[in-house]
Design a protein around this motif. Structure first.
Motif, PDB file in Angstrom:
ATOM      1  N   ILE A   1      15.238  -9.511  20.172  1.00 57.41           N
ATOM      2  CA  ILE A   1      15.444  -9.756  21.602  1.00 57.41           C
ATOM      3  C   ILE A   1      16.865  -9.362  22.018  1.00 57.41           C
ATOM      4  O   ILE A   1      17.431  -9.902  22.956  1.00 57.41           O
ATOM      5  CB  ILE A   1      15.117 -11.211  22.038  1.00 57.41           C
ATOM      6  N   THR A   2      17.413  -8.405  21.272  1.00 61.23           N
ATOM      7  CA  THR A   2      18.680  -7.801  21.669  1.00 61.23           C
ATOM      8  C   THR A   2      18.394  -6.333  21.926  1.00 61.23           C
ATOM      9  O   THR A   2      17.817  -5.658  21.078  1.00 61.23           O
ATOM     10  CB  THR A   2      19.716  -7.926  20.536  1.00 61.23           C
ATOM     11  N   LEU A   3      18.757  -5.837  23.097  1.00 61.45           N
ATOM     12  CA  LEU A   3      18.580  -4.415  23.358  1.00 61.45           C
ATOM     13  C   LEU A   3      19.602  -3.632  22.545  1.00 61.45           C
ATOM     14  O   LEU A   3      20.758  -4.044  22.441  1.00 61.45           O
ATOM     15  CB  LEU A   3      18.784  -4.114  24.847  1.00 61.45           C
ATOM     16  N   ALA A   4      19.164  -2.507  21.997  1.00 61.34           N
ATOM     17  CA  ALA A   4      20.098  -1.677  21.223  1.00 61.34           C
ATOM     18  C   ALA A   4      21.299  -1.292  22.074  1.00 61.34           C
ATOM     19  O   ALA A   4      22.437  -1.319  21.599  1.00 61.34           O
ATOM     20  CB  ALA A   4      19.376  -0.439  20.709  1.00 61.34           C
ATOM     21  N   VAL A   5      21.050  -0.977  23.359  1.00 68.36           N
ATOM     22  CA  VAL A   5      22.173  -0.562  24.215  1.00 68.36           C
ATOM     23  C   VAL A   5      23.182  -1.700  24.419  1.00 68.36           C
ATOM     24  O   VAL A   5      24.355  -1.454  24.666  1.00 68.36           O
ATOM     25  CB  VAL A   5      21.692  -0.050  25.593  1.00 68.36           C
ATOM     26  N   GLU A   6      22.711  -2.935  24.304  1.00 71.95           N
ATOM     27  CA  GLU A   6      23.624  -4.075  24.466  1.00 71.95           C
ATOM     28  C   GLU A   6      24.536  -4.246  23.246  1.00 71.95           C
ATOM     29  O   GLU A   6      25.541  -4.934  23.323  1.00 71.95           O
ATOM     30  CB  GLU A   6      22.834  -5.370  24.687  1.00 71.95           C
TER      31      GLU A   6
ATOM     32  N   LEU B   1      20.936  -9.170  33.401  1.00 71.12           N
ATOM     33  CA  LEU B   1      20.745  -9.428  31.969  1.00 71.12           C
ATOM     34  C   LEU B   1      22.029 -10.044  31.428  1.00 71.12           C
ATOM     35  O   LEU B   1      23.078  -9.411  31.435  1.00 71.12           O
ATOM     36  CB  LEU B   1      20.445  -8.113  31.241  1.00 71.12           C
ATOM     37  N   ALA B   2      21.931 -11.296  31.006  1.00 74.42           N
ATOM     38  CA  ALA B   2      23.095 -11.940  30.373  1.00 74.42           C
ATOM     39  C   ALA B   2      22.786 -12.002  28.882  1.00 74.42           C
ATOM     40  O   ALA B   2      22.862 -10.999  28.185  1.00 74.42           O
ATOM     41  CB  ALA B   2      23.343 -13.299  30.985  1.00 74.42           C
ATOM     42  N   GLY B   3      22.349 -13.150  28.364  1.00 72.72           N
ATOM     43  CA  GLY B   3      21.971 -13.202  26.957  1.00 72.72           C
ATOM     44  C   GLY B   3      20.626 -12.524  26.716  1.00 72.72           C
ATOM     45  O   GLY B   3      20.378 -11.940  25.669  1.00 72.72           O
ATOM     46  N   GLY B   4      19.748 -12.642  27.701  1.00 72.95           N
ATOM     47  CA  GLY B   4      18.456 -11.964  27.605  1.00 72.95           C
ATOM     48  C   GLY B   4      17.391 -12.711  26.817  1.00 72.95           C
ATOM     49  O   GLY B   4      16.298 -12.196  26.611  1.00 72.95           O
ATOM     50  N   THR B   5      17.705 -13.932  26.376  1.00 74.97           N
ATOM     51  CA  THR B   5      16.739 -14.616  25.498  1.00 74.97           C
ATOM     52  C   THR B   5      15.497 -15.074  26.261  1.00 74.97           C
ATOM     53  O   THR B   5      14.448 -15.277  25.653  1.00 74.97           O
ATOM     54  CB  THR B   5      17.387 -15.818  24.791  1.00 74.97           C
ATOM     55  N   ASP B   6      15.604 -15.237  27.556  1.00 75.04           N
ATOM     56  CA  ASP B   6      14.407 -15.489  28.370  1.00 75.04           C
ATOM     57  C   ASP B   6      13.858 -14.165  28.916  1.00 75.04           C
ATOM     58  O   ASP B   6      12.665 -13.897  28.807  1.00 75.04           O
ATOM     59  CB  ASP B   6      14.729 -16.404  29.561  1.00 75.04           C
TER      60      ASP B   6
END
Lengths: 216, 293
Positions: free
Chosen positions: A117-122, B30-35
């Motif tokens: 749930i981490t985008l590669a771009v992030e 988009l901050a942490g994105g976990t939701d």
């Protein structure tokens, strides 16, 4: 092993038909998006934020296991996907694919996070460490060795995520109590139920790291 | 898992982010994105434009200005937990953050995200409301400040309007005589979602309760302040609030009476109401125990 690059357009498409389907779609899409982008810029005569187009491969720089990698990725690709399918680092596993099971745990700037749930771009500009990055040459790293010594796995699917979570814990807290270990490891599920041995392995890894740290 | 396509924007300033948000018909932050990423993966929603907050300076800063604690929207839960400023001035916020999810999520998920997702079980909301937190909201038109208590409109609905960004949370540093606590009940010890939770804040001077706030989570469409409970304790000597006393029992009942719990997989409404009363009493006792006059 990791590929040197992930340039899709150079690879044969499905069934070896030359131009890949994705490559074809990408080249089709580019024109339309360029027009859209140009309109936007003229409408707003202000500096634009960096933007990566949808359905297109954009160049990003990732630092993985101490190596700088320049890759072509789509914005929607997860870090787990890029590590496994673009860089060939298949030690990182995907199971739930929604940030609950922990199989995809990697370290990002030294702390454990879920790569699914981490985008590669992030992750651009961050230091990413996978289980492959814990190897010391051809020898197992300390936490890997501890898992072996304490028989801390059964089927092994969750193991690389477990190892990365322990690695993250010990980097922040070299001598964790059993309670701290249990709490920290709560984000990694083991369907085989090898938790007692995983906790023992974490303690063993702490001992091993302590003794090697003391010797140097 | 398939994630629908989106354009990815990485603004360097809040102004750029606001401009992008205004220009896009369905732009999402988009901050942490976990939701967000879980929703995108599951196809619960899709967006043409995703605007990342990662490169914007100062959004993940914690600072103290006069008698206020300023918490940037992109501060992660583990930042809250390990922040020396939070620990020194308002440790109970760190305690609430510790009850959330897992280590990996606490390293990723942000306090602003937790508030803006606006689940009624959000763990940071009750304690921040109890402490009298305000939020600073910015848009291209300017900025406004809102009491966090007024931010939650309904389940997953906030007072945030299109084109607005929650920039930071402002927490008044509790004055002397304040005690606060957060109590949460979940079905397991780790990675649990609250079945019910209660945050309590009491302010005591000369043995009298001067101010109090009880906020419950997961037992109403939003985190909810119990007006009834505060009315019972304010103006009363704290000697009447000792564990097991009639007033102490009444406080728990008053909080539970203000709940509006639903039946779901984690517990029936009736069960939740009972748990809420117990959690409120425990939170009250713990908060009183933390008062240093």
């Amino acid at each position: 092993m990791a590929r040197d690059r992930n340039d899709h357009t150079d690879e044969p498409g499905e069934g070896g038909r030359g131009l890949s389907r994705r490559g074809f779609l990408t080249s089709m899409g580019t024109g339309a998006l360029s027009v859209a982008a140009a309109t936007q810029v003229s409408a707003e005569a202000v500096p634009q934020a960096e933007v990566l187009a949808a359905e297109e491969l954009s160049k990003v720089k990732l630092r993985v296991n101490g190596h700088d990698r320049e890759l072509l990725v789509e914005p929607r690709w997860s870090l787990a996907y890029v590590l496994r399918d673009e860089l060939g680092l298949t030690g990182t596993k995907v199971s739930c694919d929604r940030g609950e099971c922990g199989a995809c745990t990697v370290l990002i700037n030294g702390v454990p996070r879920y790569a699914c749930i981490t985008l590669a771009v992030e992750a651009e500009g961050a230091e990413v460490t996978t289980v492959e990055g814990l190897m010391e040459g051809e020898e197992l790293g300390t936490v890997q060795q501890a898992f072996l010594e304490r028989d801390a796995f059964q089927c092994g699917y969750c193991t690389s995520g477990q190892i990365m979570a322990v690695e993250g814990l010990l980097r922040a807290n070299p001598n964790p109590s059993i309670e701290e270990i249990r709490r920290h490891m709560a984000g990694n599920l083991c369907r085989c139920g090898t938790y007692p041995h995983i906790f023992m392995a974490a303690q063993r890894a702490s001992e091993l790291k302590g003794s090697s740290g003391g010797a140097s | 898992m398939y994630v629908s396509d989106f354009r990815y924007h990485r603004p360097e300033t809040l102004d750029e982010a606001l401009r992008l948000l205004e220009a896009s018909p369905d732009g999402v932050l988009l901050a942490g994105g976990t939701d967000l990423l879980v929703d995108l993966k599951q196809g619960k929603r899709s967006h043409q434009d995703v605007i990342s907050l990662t490169r914007i300076q100062n959004l993940n800063a914690i600072s103290v200005e006069q008698d206020r604690l300023l918490i940037g929207t992109a501060v992660t839960h583990n930042q809250l937990i390990h922040s020396p400023l939070i620990r020194a001035h308002c440790r109970v916020i760190a305690e609430a953050a510790e009850t959330i999810a897992t280590e990996q999520i606490r390293n990723t998920a942000t306090v602003g995200g937790n508030l803006c997702t606006a689940a009624s079980c959000a763990d940071t909301a009750p304690i921040l409301i109890a402490l009298g937190a305000e939020i600073e909201i910015v848009s291209r038109q300017g900025q406004r400040t809102l009491r966090l208590a007024d931010f939650f409109v309904d389940h997953r609905k906030t007072a945030l309007e299109t084109g607005e960004i929650l920039r930071r949370i402002i927490v008044p540093i509790p004055p002397q005589g304040t005690g606060a606590a957060y109590q949460k009940f979940g079905l397991r010890q780790a990675a649990n979602i609250a079945v019910a939770s209660v945050a309590a804040m009491v302010r005591v001077a000369d043995g009298m309760c001067e101010d109090a706030c009880f906020v419950m989570g997961a037992v109403a469409p939003t985190p909810r302040v119990s007006a009834g409970a505060a009315g019972l304790v304010v103006g009363r000597p704290i000697s009447q609030l000792s564990e097991g006393s009639p007033l102490w029992k009444q406080v728990g009942r008053a909080v539970a009476d203000d709940a509006e719990p639903i039946d779901d997989i984690r517990g029936s409404g009736e069960f939740r109401r009972e748990i809420t009363a117990t959690l409120a009493r425990r939170a009250l006792t713990m908060a009183l125990g933390r008062v240093r006059e």
